[in-house]
Design an enzyme around this catalytic site. Sequence first.
Site, mmCIF file in Angstrom:
data_model
loop_
_atom_site.group_PDB
_atom_site.id
_atom_site.type_symbol
_atom_site.label_atom_id
_atom_site.label_comp_id
_atom_site.label_asym_id
_atom_site.label_seq_id
_atom_site.Cartn_x
_atom_site.Cartn_y
_atom_site.Cartn_z
ATOM 1 N N SER A 238 28.777 -15.339 -21.474
ATOM 2 C CA SER A 238 29.434 -14.105 -21.078
ATOM 3 C C SER A 238 28.400 -13.119 -20.560
ATOM 4 C CB SER A 238 30.182 -13.491 -22.267
ATOM 5 O OG SER A 238 29.259 -13.043 -23.251
ATOM 6 N N LYS A 239 28.843 -11.920 -20.227
ATOM 7 C CA LYS A 239 27.954 -10.915 -19.654
ATOM 8 C C LYS A 239 26.783 -10.579 -20.573
ATOM 9 C CE LYS A 239 31.387 -8.599 -16.729
ATOM 10 N NZ LYS A 239 32.119 -7.337 -16.494
ATOM 11 N N ARG A 240 26.993 -10.712 -21.871
ATOM 12 C CA ARG A 240 25.913 -10.351 -22.795
ATOM 13 C C ARG A 240 24.702 -11.283 -22.663
ATOM 14 N NH1 ARG A 240 29.622 -12.885 -26.105
ATOM 15 N NH2 ARG A 240 28.876 -14.723 -27.206
ATOM 16 N N GLY A 242 23.440 -12.076 -19.812
ATOM 17 C CA GLY A 242 22.780 -11.780 -18.533
ATOM 18 C C GLY A 242 23.731 -12.053 -17.384
#
Length: 470
Positions: A238-240, A242
Amino acid sequence: MTLTTRFAPSPTGYLHVGGARTALYSWLYAKKNGGDFILRIEDTDLERSTQESVDAILDGMNWLNLDWNKGPYYQTQRFDRYKEVIAQLIESGNAYRCYCTPEEVEAMREEAKAKGEIEKYNGMWRDRTDYPEDKPYVIRFKNPLEGDVVINDVVKGDITISNQQLDDLIIARSDGSPTYNLTVVVDDWDMKVSHVVRGDDHISNTPKQINILKALGADIPVYAHIPMILGDDGKRLSKRHGAVSVMQYRDDGYLPEALLNYLVRLGWSHGDQEIFSIEEMIELFDLSGCNRAPSAFNTDKLIWVNQHYMKTMDPSYVAKHLAWHMAAQGIETANGPALEEIVKVQADRVKTLKEMAQISSYFYQDFTEFDAAAAKKHLRGVAQEPLTLVKEKLAALDNWQPEAIHEAINATAAELEVGMGKVGMPLRVAATGAGNSPSLDVTLALLPQDKVVARIDMALAVVAERIANS
């Protein structure tokens, strides 16, 4: 029948790396077998689908060079066809009107849960015909009550699901719009998709879709469900973690070939081979070689692959991608060395094209001040004599080539009886504005002779000021 695969993203966001890998596997399998590769935009979620997301998907596919030979098709342009098939299913007795409210269906599920049974709609309207007037209804598919659905999955192996576990799923909402499982079935049927390659989060949909296909008398495609991609921490990517958008990897300075090479190995292997050209991927890839277990994304490994491609691909090709980064950073490259020359001297010194652009600006842009740390260390009083002498020798050269430049620097060090570093480091800071660059003779040769001399004068002014203030 022509082997046909498809990539069918929903335009509710960017093209993420998981979707890109699915597209790559579908594309490779079609290419390997001389088949068709379809791009289909599943945009029936009118509230969440956007043109911006459609553009992002197309941009990502084009940047990765995953060309489709059929499509792009848009589901919103096929509503008449879906209504036709829904009517066909009703006519054949394989679908029916359901007048239950959402609250009634929820109550059915709660009751089943309390009894320890499967939480699903109880079929209240399955065989009724006493339809009320002026009351909204949905259309449900009449799922078989007995038997099993067997998914002959190329990746996962055979998967068996009892029909008793499956719901009479809604295939048309109360406003008449078709649902996902119906549109996918109709599209795959009409488009003669022979192999469905998709993420394993769709496994729960597959038995429902197979039953609808059987009710329509359609051929059942071969299914290949690919495990998800995890982050380094073992959780879903996911976005966490990167960058997860394909175009973010472009923006961060990766070559498309490097990302494709990394993604193909993220769930598939051919012995211990790590680097694959596109041609090798097409020749060697097979769905049966895909891993059953999820794969973890490793940015360090992607960086290693990207460095390999920057160093080994045709510099003129890499330069085309570097040009995008130069423009993105506002670096005008018309008056300066050819970008392929920059690639040749910088490729083994950086991790990404973005970094290459950042450290190469001095070839194209003048600077008004030197890097503070480099100037403090190298533009000191002791640098005045070496810089003055080497400037004279460089200004006098008729042949502005690396060999002649190297000789001038050597001659300066010999004449002053100092080590090369006493000449080279102040000269490097003077010419580039900082303390790091490729080989000094090559670096200077890529700059105009008069610009190098002018920059040395600027450095000498800094040295003189330091002397005066000491």
